[in-house]
Design a protein around this motif. Structure first.
Motif, short mmCIF file in Angstrom:
data_model
loop_
_atom_site.label_atom_id
_atom_site.label_comp_id
_atom_site.label_asym_id
_atom_site.label_seq_id
_atom_site.Cartn_x
_atom_site.Cartn_y
_atom_site.Cartn_z
N UNK A 49 -0.27 -0.80 -4.50
CA UNK A 49 0.90 -1.03 -5.37
C UNK A 49 0.61 -2.23 -6.26
N UNK A 50 1.15 -2.21 -7.43
CA UNK A 50 0.94 -3.32 -8.39
C UNK A 50 1.84 -4.47 -8.07
N UNK A 55 -10.04 6.65 -5.10
CA UNK A 55 -8.64 7.07 -4.98
C UNK A 55 -7.78 5.94 -4.44
N UNK A 56 -8.29 5.21 -3.47
CA UNK A 56 -7.52 4.09 -2.92
C UNK A 56 -7.26 3.04 -3.99
N UNK A 57 -8.29 2.62 -4.71
CA UNK A 57 -8.10 1.59 -5.73
C UNK A 57 -7.24 2.09 -6.89
N UNK A 58 -7.26 3.39 -7.15
CA UNK A 58 -6.47 3.94 -8.26
C UNK A 58 -5.03 4.22 -7.87
N UNK A 59 -4.81 4.85 -6.71
CA UNK A 59 -3.47 5.30 -6.34
C UNK A 59 -2.89 4.61 -5.10
N UNK A 86 0.85 -1.19 0.00
CA UNK A 86 0.00 0.00 0.00
C UNK A 86 0.88 1.23 0.00
N UNK A 87 0.57 2.19 -0.85
CA UNK A 87 1.27 3.47 -0.85
C UNK A 87 0.72 4.32 0.29
N UNK A 88 1.56 4.71 1.20
CA UNK A 88 1.09 5.47 2.36
C UNK A 88 0.70 4.51 3.48
N UNK A 89 0.12 5.09 4.52
CA UNK A 89 -0.24 4.26 5.67
C UNK A 89 -1.67 3.72 5.54
#
Length: 72
Positions: A71-72, A64-68, A44-47
């Motif tokens: 991480x892939x 926004x969560x599902x888009x950004x 996960x990007x961020x906490x």
């Protein structure tokens, strides 16, 4: 100009659209929260805490969560 209408003043189509939007919003929220719970923090990007709080921001938080946020 926005006109505020009572639920009883909405047409059947309007009621269905409002109900469908509500179902979509709750479904996306639940999907984001479940994914946050199950996904390891390093994916996960961020906490997790930040994304959990942002998930509650209307329709935009889960999207926004599902888009950004993931991480892939």
């Amino acid at each position: 100009m926005v006109i505020n209408k009572k639920w009883s003043e909405l047409s059947t189509r309007g009621r269905c659209l409002v109900a469908a939007a509500g179902v979509i919003e709750v479904t996306l929220l639940l999907a984001a929260l479940i994914d946050l719970k199950r996904r390891p923090a390093d994916e996960i990007r961020g906490s997790k805490r930040m994304w959990t709080a942002l998930a509650f921001v209307n329709l935009f938080g889960p999207i926004a969560y599902f888009t950004y946020g993931r991480r892939r």
